[in-house]
Scaffold this motif. Structure first.
Motif, PDB file in Angstrom:
ATOM      1  N   SER A   1      42.588  93.649  34.076  1.00  0.00           N
ATOM      2  CA  SER A   1      43.830  93.788  35.111  1.00  0.00           C
ATOM      3  C   SER A   1      44.472  92.513  34.614  1.00  0.00           C
ATOM      4  O   SER A   1      45.587  92.035  35.169  1.00  0.00           O
ATOM      5  CB  SER A   1      43.278  93.415  36.535  1.00  0.00           C
TER       6      SER A   1
ATOM      7  N   LYS B   1      34.667  93.455  46.592  1.00  0.00           N
ATOM      8  CA  LYS B   1      35.902  93.503  46.058  1.00  0.00           C
ATOM      9  C   LYS B   1      36.494  94.673  45.181  1.00  0.00           C
ATOM     10  O   LYS B   1      37.512  94.760  45.356  1.00  0.00           O
ATOM     11  CB  LYS B   1      35.907  92.333  44.794  1.00  0.00           C
ATOM     12  N   TYR B   2      35.673  95.292  44.469  1.00  0.00           N
ATOM     13  CA  TYR B   2      35.859  96.569  43.632  1.00  0.00           C
ATOM     14  C   TYR B   2      35.639  97.809  44.493  1.00  0.00           C
ATOM     15  O   TYR B   2      34.386  97.869  44.683  1.00  0.00           O
ATOM     16  CB  TYR B   2      35.300  96.460  42.291  1.00  0.00           C
TER      17      TYR B   2
ATOM     18  N   THR C   1      32.102 100.186  47.410  1.00  0.00           N
ATOM     19  CA  THR C   1      32.527  98.957  47.031  1.00  0.00           C
ATOM     20  C   THR C   1      31.644  98.328  46.205  1.00  0.00           C
ATOM     21  O   THR C   1      30.456  98.511  46.415  1.00  0.00           O
ATOM     22  CB  THR C   1      33.085  98.152  47.951  1.00  0.00           C
TER      23      THR C   1
ATOM     24  N   MET D   1      33.451  94.215  38.761  1.00  0.00           N
ATOM     25  CA  MET D   1      33.970  95.207  38.051  1.00  0.00           C
ATOM     26  C   MET D   1      33.101  96.038  37.186  1.00  0.00           C
ATOM     27  O   MET D   1      33.084  97.380  37.112  1.00  0.00           O
ATOM     28  CB  MET D   1      35.046  94.682  37.090  1.00  0.00           C
TER      29      MET D   1
ATOM     30  N   LEU E   1      31.243  98.708  39.238  1.00  0.00           N
ATOM     31  CA  LEU E   1      32.325  99.629  39.528  1.00  0.00           C
ATOM     32  C   LEU E   1      32.212 100.584  38.364  1.00  0.00           C
ATOM     33  O   LEU E   1      32.327 101.694  38.046  1.00  0.00           O
ATOM     34  CB  LEU E   1      33.441  99.260  39.785  1.00  0.00           C
TER      35      LEU E   1
ATOM     36  N   PRO F   1      41.385  97.027  42.206  1.00  0.00           N
ATOM     37  CA  PRO F   1      40.464  96.300  42.881  1.00  0.00           C
ATOM     38  C   PRO F   1      40.813  96.106  44.323  1.00  0.00           C
ATOM     39  O   PRO F   1      42.235  95.925  44.257  1.00  0.00           O
ATOM     40  CB  PRO F   1      40.266  94.917  41.974  1.00  0.00           C
TER      41      PRO F   1
ATOM     42  N   TYR G   1      41.023  93.881  47.216  1.00  0.00           N
ATOM     43  CA  TYR G   1      40.736  92.389  47.727  1.00  0.00           C
ATOM     44  C   TYR G   1      40.919  92.138  49.018  1.00  0.00           C
ATOM     45  O   TYR G   1      42.083  92.105  49.836  1.00  0.00           O
ATOM     46  CB  TYR G   1      41.789  91.577  47.098  1.00  0.00           C
TER      47      TYR G   1
END
Length: 278
Positions: A14, A238-239, A247, A251, A254, A274, A276
């Motif tokens: 990202s 977060k992801y 969630t 990362m 995920l 993601p 946030y």
DNA sequence: CTGGGGATGGGGCCC
DNA sequence: GGGGCCCCATCCCCA
């Protein structure tokens, strides 16, 4: 060889370096390894594996030695830095466009033939300020600048160890450290590209963990790992998986989740954005 | 298989 | 221009 050394993947990142700007000019880059053969190759310390970079050449305690010409940008460089190759000659520059479907190749050829005629004073009417190439018509000069010369003037600084290019010399020098690994651990001999990386590594020897979690009594040697740990205290990670809305704190988790089959329907290869939490 | 810790990487930003 | 730091990313390992 460090795990991800020189194999960083930006496809799913990202936060990608803006290589798009550089990639546009890739077709004009000429990589000529033989250009570097003349530089000294020092035997590398044992701290690096056999597949590590042997040609540790230009790094000293004070930093990079004066840059050889091969580190200068292909064009758009300060004159003091030298260049890889002489400025494009009229005959070669036209050849660079020939053979392609470029609509200007014929016109350039015609212009070149005019330029080759010393009696044709009209040919020197329009002069390119980048390469001193002259054209008889403004449109010819404009096309030259747009498709050839100015494009090269935006060229960046090329790494002599790999194919990466950078828009500034400083960025290139920073990158070259990833090849030369000038920061060496006195305890185990492992080498790093930057001092703070070495500092973090030394903590693995000393056991120092300066980053404490405010929610529990855990401490970490690395701030990033603390940040990842903090996610474990959060109810909303977060992801988020786009498919099942589950969630994850990382990362990578995920990714694992996706690879396990949840997001097979998402076949375009793009990552879910993601999430946030506020 | 999942979640988490540990270690390390690189680019960008600021001073 | 260089150093320090931040942030994000990734991989490996283990529970």
């Amino acid at each position: 060889m460090p795990r991800s050394f020189l194999v960083k993947k930006h496809f799913n990142s990202s936060k990608k370096p803006n290589y798009g700007e550089l990639d546009r000019d890739t077709h004009t880059v000429i990589f000529a390894p033989y250009l570097y053969d003349s530089y000294p190759v020092l035997p590398h310390a044992d701290i690096l594996s056999s597949v590590a970079y042997n040609p540790i050449t230009v790094w000293t305690a004070t930093g990079l030695l004066p840059l050889p010409g091969d580190l200068s940008p292909l064009s758009g460089y300060p004159p003091s830095l030298g260049r890889v190759s002489p400025p494009p000659q009229s005959d070669t520059s036209s050849k660079e466009h020939s053979g392609s479907e470029s609509p200007i190749s014929d016109e350039e050829e015609r212009l070149q033939s005019k330029l080759s005629d010393p009696h044709d004073i009209e040919a020197e009417k329009f002069l390119c300020t980048f390469c001193n190439k002259s054209y008889s018509t403004f449109s010819g000069l404009a096309k030259h600048k747009q498709l050839h010369c100015e494009a090269q003037s935006r060229k960046s600084f090329s790494c002599k160890y790999c194919e990466k290019e950078y828009v500034s010399l400083g960025a290139l020098k920073m990158h070259i450290r990833t090849h030369t690994l000038p920061c060496v651990c006195k305890i185990c001999g492992k080498a790093f590209s930057r001092p703070w990386l070495l500092q973090g590594h030394i903590r693995t020897h000393t056991g120092e963990k300066p980053f404490s979690c405010p929610h529990c009594n855990r401490a970490f040697a690395d701030r990033s790992n603390l940040r990842a740990h903090l996610q474990t205290h959060s109810d909303v990670k977060k992801y988020q998986c786009k498919n099942c809305s589950k969630t994850f704190s990382r990362m990578s988790l995920l990714h694992k989740h996706e690879e396990s089959g949840c997001c097979l329907a998402q076949s375009d290869g793009r990552l879910p954005l993601p999430v946030y939490p506020d």
